[in-house]
Design a protein around this motif. Structure first.
Motif, PDB file in Angstrom:
ATOM      1  N   UNK A  49       0.843  -1.213   0.000  1.00 14.89           N
ATOM      2  CA  UNK A  49       0.000   0.000   0.000  1.00 14.89           C
ATOM      3  C   UNK A  49       0.872   1.255   0.000  1.00 14.89           C
ATOM      4  N   UNK A  50       2.005   1.183  -0.723  1.00 15.38           N
ATOM      5  CA  UNK A  50       2.873   2.340  -0.903  1.00 15.38           C
ATOM      6  C   UNK A  50       3.837   2.632   0.234  1.00 15.38           C
ATOM      7  N   UNK A  51       3.845   1.799   1.266  1.00 22.32           N
ATOM      8  CA  UNK A  51       4.709   2.057   2.419  1.00 22.32           C
ATOM      9  C   UNK A  51       5.597   0.850   2.709  1.00 22.32           C
ATOM     10  N   UNK A  52       6.829   1.130   3.192  1.00 24.39           N
ATOM     11  CA  UNK A  52       7.731   0.055   3.604  1.00 24.39           C
ATOM     12  C   UNK A  52       7.860  -0.037   5.125  1.00 24.39           C
ATOM     13  N   UNK A  53       7.261   0.927   5.845  1.00 21.79           N
ATOM     14  CA  UNK A  53       7.326   0.931   7.306  1.00 21.79           C
ATOM     15  C   UNK A  53       5.950   1.225   7.877  1.00 21.79           C
ATOM     16  N   UNK A  54       5.614   0.471   8.938  1.00 23.18           N
ATOM     17  CA  UNK A  54       4.347   0.684   9.633  1.00 23.18           C
ATOM     18  C   UNK A  54       4.593   0.639  11.136  1.00 23.18           C
ATOM     19  N   UNK A  55       3.914   1.524  11.850  1.00 25.07           N
ATOM     20  CA  UNK A  55       3.905   1.471  13.306  1.00 25.07           C
ATOM     21  C   UNK A  55       2.467   1.578  13.762  1.00 25.07           C
ATOM     22  N   UNK A  56       2.082   0.640  14.614  1.00 26.31           N
ATOM     23  CA  UNK A  56       0.715   0.644  15.120  1.00 26.31           C
ATOM     24  C   UNK A  56       0.483  -0.549  16.030  1.00 26.31           C
ATOM     25  N   UNK A  57      -0.783  -0.796  16.317  1.00 25.88           N
ATOM     26  CA  UNK A  57      -1.174  -1.880  17.212  1.00 25.88           C
ATOM     27  C   UNK A  57      -1.304  -3.178  16.414  1.00 25.88           C
ATOM     28  N   UNK A  58      -0.623  -4.223  16.879  1.00 25.11           N
ATOM     29  CA  UNK A  58      -0.756  -5.538  16.259  1.00 25.11           C
ATOM     30  C   UNK A  58      -2.097  -6.105  16.692  1.00 25.11           C
ATOM     31  N   UNK A  59      -3.045  -6.167  15.774  1.00 27.69           N
ATOM     32  CA  UNK A  59      -4.405  -6.606  16.089  1.00 27.69           C
ATOM     33  C   UNK A  59      -4.552  -8.119  16.001  1.00 27.69           C
ATOM     34  N   UNK A  60      -3.854  -8.742  15.059  1.00 24.23           N
ATOM     35  CA  UNK A  60      -3.951 -10.204  14.952  1.00 24.23           C
ATOM     36  C   UNK A  60      -2.760 -10.745  14.172  1.00 24.23           C
ATOM     37  N   UNK A  61      -2.574 -12.049  14.345  1.00 27.99           N
ATOM     38  CA  UNK A  61      -1.575 -12.776  13.577  1.00 27.99           C
ATOM     39  C   UNK A  61      -2.166 -14.144  13.279  1.00 27.99           C
ATOM     40  N   UNK A  62      -2.668 -14.304  12.056  1.00 28.82           N
ATOM     41  CA  UNK A  62      -3.324 -15.542  11.639  1.00 28.82           C
ATOM     42  C   UNK A  62      -2.814 -15.953  10.269  1.00 28.82           C
ATOM     43  N   UNK A  63      -2.538 -17.241  10.107  1.00 26.41           N
ATOM     44  CA  UNK A  63      -2.120 -17.783   8.808  1.00 26.41           C
ATOM     45  C   UNK A  63      -1.001 -16.970   8.174  1.00 26.41           C
TER      46      UNK A  63
END
Length: 156
Positions: free
Chosen positions: A110-124
């Motif tokens: 989505x045009x970005x190589x870095x993200x900072x935020x809340x990890x909401x889930x980790x599935x599959x």
């Protein structure tokens, strides 16, 4: 060379850490200026203290001296990973849902190589991160295999 030193160090550390219920977070073997550093990061629920780091350092130093896997001079450092602990394994991501993380990607999503935020889930093998753009909350899904680096991030 560096990857072999890391692998050997990890193998030497397992029997030291397991009986102490300590987790190996990361091992780095890096050159800074003219000096080499072997850095070991350990942790446990509630954190580690300087005494535990000292005991692990002494035991590891003895094993490194006896096996001698590193030919050049180096400095050994054993410490806690700190509040911005790296996230290396899938288990690390599972254990840190609802926490603030920073992720750097191998290629843009989505045009970005870095993200900072809340990890909401980790599935599959897919991370969902909720992040802010100005005042709006957005979510992005990031494939686990596209992550170059990740760590916990302190929010101010």
């Amino acid at each position: 060379m560096s990857s072999q030193v890391i692998k050997t160090t990890e193998e030497l550390l397992r029997p030291i850490l397991e009986p102490k219920d300590l987790e190996l977070v990361d091992v780095e073997y890096v050159k800074e200026g003219k000096n080499w550093f072997l850095r070991v990061y350990i942790d446990k629920p509630g954190g580690v203290d300087i005494t535990e780091c000292g005991v692990v350092s002494e035991e590891l130093s003895e094993k490194l001296d006896s096996t001698d896997p590193i030919k050049e001079a180096y400095f050994l450092e054993v410490s806690s990973p700190g509040v911005e602990r790296p996230l290396k394994t899938q288990e690390d991501f599972m254990n840190n849902i609802d926490k603030n993380i920073f992720v750097k990607l191998y290629e843009p999503i989505e045009g970005e190589k870095e993200y900072e935020g809340i990890l909401k889930s980790f599935d599959n093998d897919l991370l969902t991160i909720e992040y802010k753009v100005k005042t709006r909350k957005k979510q992005v899904e990031l494939p686990y295999d596209k992550i170059a680096k990740a760590r916990l991030a302190v929010m101010f």
